[in-house]
Design a protein around this motif. Structure first.
Motif, mmCIF file in Angstrom:
data_model
loop_
_atom_site.group_PDB
_atom_site.id
_atom_site.type_symbol
_atom_site.label_atom_id
_atom_site.label_comp_id
_atom_site.label_asym_id
_atom_site.label_seq_id
_atom_site.Cartn_x
_atom_site.Cartn_y
_atom_site.Cartn_z
ATOM 1 N N VAL A 1 0.850 -1.202 0.000
ATOM 2 C CA VAL A 1 0.000 0.000 0.000
ATOM 3 C C VAL A 1 0.884 1.249 0.000
ATOM 4 O O VAL A 1 0.636 2.208 -0.746
ATOM 5 C CB VAL A 1 -0.976 -0.006 1.197
ATOM 6 C CG1 VAL A 1 -1.602 1.370 1.412
ATOM 7 C CG2 VAL A 1 -2.058 -1.055 0.995
ATOM 8 N N GLN A 2 1.931 1.247 0.820
ATOM 9 C CA GLN A 2 2.819 2.419 0.863
ATOM 10 C C GLN A 2 3.533 2.616 -0.476
ATOM 11 O O GLN A 2 3.729 3.738 -0.930
ATOM 12 C CB GLN A 2 3.840 2.301 1.997
ATOM 13 C CG GLN A 2 3.244 2.092 3.372
ATOM 14 C CD GLN A 2 2.027 2.934 3.663
ATOM 15 O OE1 GLN A 2 2.073 4.155 3.550
ATOM 16 N NE2 GLN A 2 0.933 2.297 4.016
ATOM 17 N N ARG A 3 3.900 1.508 -1.110
ATOM 18 C CA ARG A 3 4.527 1.619 -2.429
ATOM 19 C C ARG A 3 3.535 2.177 -3.444
ATOM 20 O O ARG A 3 3.897 2.963 -4.316
ATOM 21 C CB ARG A 3 5.065 0.266 -2.888
ATOM 22 C CG ARG A 3 5.874 0.396 -4.187
ATOM 23 C CD ARG A 3 6.516 -0.883 -4.578
ATOM 24 N NE ARG A 3 5.476 -1.838 -4.966
ATOM 25 C CZ ARG A 3 5.727 -3.041 -5.431
ATOM 26 N NH1 ARG A 3 6.963 -3.464 -5.550
ATOM 27 N NH2 ARG A 3 4.740 -3.844 -5.770
ATOM 28 N N ALA A 4 2.275 1.789 -3.324
ATOM 29 C CA ALA A 4 1.248 2.325 -4.222
ATOM 30 C C ALA A 4 1.099 3.836 -4.035
ATOM 31 O O ALA A 4 0.880 4.566 -5.005
ATOM 32 C CB ALA A 4 -0.085 1.619 -3.981
ATOM 33 N N VAL A 5 1.237 4.309 -2.800
ATOM 34 C CA VAL A 5 1.202 5.758 -2.547
ATOM 35 C C VAL A 5 2.381 6.416 -3.253
ATOM 36 O O VAL A 5 2.219 7.432 -3.926
ATOM 37 C CB VAL A 5 1.220 6.063 -1.031
ATOM 38 C CG1 VAL A 5 1.451 7.544 -0.773
ATOM 39 C CG2 VAL A 5 -0.072 5.597 -0.369
ATOM 40 N N ARG A 6 3.565 5.836 -3.104
ATOM 41 C CA ARG A 6 4.760 6.399 -3.733
ATOM 42 C C ARG A 6 4.610 6.479 -5.245
ATOM 43 O O ARG A 6 4.996 7.459 -5.877
ATOM 44 C CB ARG A 6 5.988 5.566 -3.389
ATOM 45 C CG ARG A 6 7.249 6.102 -4.085
ATOM 46 C CD ARG A 6 8.469 5.327 -3.775
ATOM 47 N NE ARG A 6 8.403 4.013 -4.401
ATOM 48 C CZ ARG A 6 9.241 3.038 -4.135
ATOM 49 N NH1 ARG A 6 10.192 3.197 -3.251
ATOM 50 N NH2 ARG A 6 9.123 1.880 -4.745
ATOM 51 N N GLU A 7 4.024 5.442 -5.840
ATOM 52 C CA GLU A 7 3.915 5.386 -7.291
ATOM 53 C C GLU A 7 2.693 6.128 -7.829
ATOM 54 O O GLU A 7 2.466 6.153 -9.028
ATOM 55 C CB GLU A 7 3.918 3.924 -7.738
ATOM 56 C CG GLU A 7 5.260 3.265 -7.455
ATOM 57 C CD GLU A 7 5.296 1.783 -7.772
ATOM 58 O OE1 GLU A 7 4.254 1.226 -8.182
ATOM 59 O OE2 GLU A 7 6.375 1.181 -7.596
ATOM 60 N N GLY A 8 1.903 6.707 -6.928
ATOM 61 C CA GLY A 8 0.746 7.482 -7.365
ATOM 62 C C GLY A 8 -0.474 6.635 -7.693
ATOM 63 O O GLY A 8 -1.452 7.150 -8.224
ATOM 64 N N ASP A 9 -0.433 5.356 -7.382
ATOM 65 C CA ASP A 9 -1.575 4.479 -7.641
ATOM 66 C C ASP A 9 -2.626 4.571 -6.546
ATOM 67 O O ASP A 9 -3.734 4.045 -6.702
ATOM 68 C CB ASP A 9 -1.110 3.018 -7.767
ATOM 69 C CG ASP A 9 -0.192 2.819 -8.960
ATOM 70 O OD1 ASP A 9 -0.311 3.566 -9.943
ATOM 71 O OD2 ASP A 9 0.665 1.907 -8.904
ATOM 72 N N MET A 10 -2.264 5.197 -5.443
ATOM 73 C CA MET A 10 -3.165 5.319 -4.301
ATOM 74 C C MET A 10 -2.839 6.640 -3.610
ATOM 75 O O MET A 10 -1.685 7.061 -3.597
ATOM 76 C CB MET A 10 -2.940 4.134 -3.353
ATOM 77 C CG MET A 10 -3.821 4.110 -2.139
ATOM 78 S SD MET A 10 -3.458 2.671 -1.107
ATOM 79 C CE MET A 10 -4.614 1.503 -1.797
ATOM 80 N N THR A 11 -3.841 7.281 -3.045
ATOM 81 C CA THR A 11 -3.603 8.534 -2.325
ATOM 82 C C THR A 11 -3.297 8.235 -0.858
ATOM 83 O O THR A 11 -3.598 7.150 -0.351
ATOM 84 C CB THR A 11 -4.834 9.453 -2.388
ATOM 85 O OG1 THR A 11 -5.907 8.835 -1.651
ATOM 86 C CG2 THR A 11 -5.249 9.748 -3.821
ATOM 87 N N SER A 12 -2.743 9.223 -0.183
ATOM 88 C CA SER A 12 -2.498 9.091 1.257
ATOM 89 C C SER A 12 -3.811 8.891 1.995
ATOM 90 O O SER A 12 -3.866 8.152 2.983
ATOM 91 C CB SER A 12 -1.786 10.337 1.793
ATOM 92 O OG SER A 12 -0.531 10.477 1.200
ATOM 93 N N ASP A 13 -4.862 9.559 1.535
ATOM 94 C CA ASP A 13 -6.176 9.389 2.161
ATOM 95 C C ASP A 13 -6.627 7.932 2.097
ATOM 96 O O ASP A 13 -7.117 7.382 3.079
ATOM 97 C CB ASP A 13 -7.233 10.261 1.473
ATOM 98 C CG ASP A 13 -7.126 11.722 1.861
ATOM 99 O OD1 ASP A 13 -6.785 12.000 3.024
ATOM 100 O OD2 ASP A 13 -7.388 12.579 0.996
ATOM 101 N N GLU A 14 -6.468 7.324 0.933
ATOM 102 C CA GLU A 14 -6.858 5.922 0.788
ATOM 103 C C GLU A 14 -6.007 5.023 1.682
ATOM 104 O O GLU A 14 -6.520 4.104 2.320
ATOM 105 C CB GLU A 14 -6.724 5.481 -0.673
ATOM 106 C CG GLU A 14 -7.731 6.131 -1.594
ATOM 107 C CD GLU A 14 -7.428 5.880 -3.069
ATOM 108 O OE1 GLU A 14 -8.400 5.660 -3.812
ATOM 109 O OE2 GLU A 14 -6.250 5.902 -3.463
ATOM 110 N N ALA A 15 -4.705 5.296 1.737
ATOM 111 C CA ALA A 15 -3.807 4.481 2.559
ATOM 112 C C ALA A 15 -4.140 4.605 4.040
ATOM 113 O O ALA A 15 -3.849 3.703 4.817
ATOM 114 C CB ALA A 15 -2.354 4.885 2.314
ATOM 115 N N GLY A 16 -4.768 5.715 4.429
ATOM 116 C CA GLY A 16 -5.123 5.932 5.826
ATOM 117 C C GLY A 16 -6.424 5.277 6.247
ATOM 118 O O GLY A 16 -6.782 5.322 7.432
ATOM 119 N N GLU A 17 -7.134 4.654 5.299
ATOM 120 C CA GLU A 17 -8.392 3.990 5.652
ATOM 121 C C GLU A 17 -8.117 2.797 6.558
ATOM 122 O O GLU A 17 -7.090 2.132 6.445
ATOM 123 C CB GLU A 17 -9.114 3.524 4.381
ATOM 124 C CG GLU A 17 -9.615 4.664 3.520
ATOM 125 C CD GLU A 17 -10.244 4.199 2.217
ATOM 126 O OE1 GLU A 17 -10.522 2.986 2.078
ATOM 127 O OE2 GLU A 17 -10.430 5.044 1.329
#
Length: 180
Positions: free
Chosen positions: A81-97
């Motif tokens: 999930v954190q890698r997806a945030v780094r690569e722009g595939d997921m937002t920080s908001d989504e990762a915080g769910e």
């Protein structure tokens, strides 16, 4: 796991910065290598070793191997999930769910029950616990709720004194200027 609503945007920056860091890269590689190592052991030599154990030890082996697998999969999912945030595939908001956050490590049993199990499994138990706890602490730190500062009476009084001094109403050097 506690359900919190994240306040402010500071945590978003922390998540993005961490995901882009060398520390994250090293942790990601370490975590994924441990997942691969555990899978290779549990599917190969570990399976053969478990067949040589008596019934009671085989049950302990099965329980511990499932816990190792669970901890590693949860840790790996969080890292992905954190890698997806780094690569722009997921937002920080989504990762915080909540569904992407880790639960606090439960009360860990002493390893006395596993001391008669193969050394490699014992090592995987210890290392998977350590990885999970590291990742959980990072999760707690990165997604920490920012508290709104409360009223500080001393700070308020100091600010009032500073405002008065800057306005010219209070000039402690005026005495020295009038002496001339």
């Amino acid at each position: 796991m506690k359900s919190v609503s994240l306040v402010g945007d500071g945590w978003k920056n922390r998540v993005t910065e961490f995901a882009s860091s060398e520390v994250f890269d090293r942790l990601f590689k370490e975590g994924m290598a441990l997942v691969e190592e555990a899978a290779a052991y549990l599917d190969g030599p570990g399976r053969q070793q478990s067949r040589q154990l008596d019934r009671e030890k085989a049950l302990v082996y099965a329980a511990e191997s499932m816990e190792v697998t669970t901890r590693l999969m949860q840790s790996a999912s969080w890292l992905v999930v954190q890698r997806a945030v780094r690569e722009g595939d997921m937002t920080s908001d989504e990762a915080g769910e909540d569904k992407f956050r880790l639960s606090a490590p439960g009360e860990l049993r002493q390893l006395t029950a596993v001391e008669h199990l193969p050394e490699m499994l014992q090592d995987l138990v210890v290392r998977s616990r350590a990885l999970y706890e590291r990742v959980w602490r990072l999760d707690e730190t990165l997604f920490a709720v920012e508290e709104t500062p409360t009223e500080n009476p001393v700070g308020n009084q100091l600010q009032r004194l500073q405002d008065i001094a800057e306005s010219g109403a209070f000039d402690p050097l005026a005495i020295w200027r009038n002496v001339k």
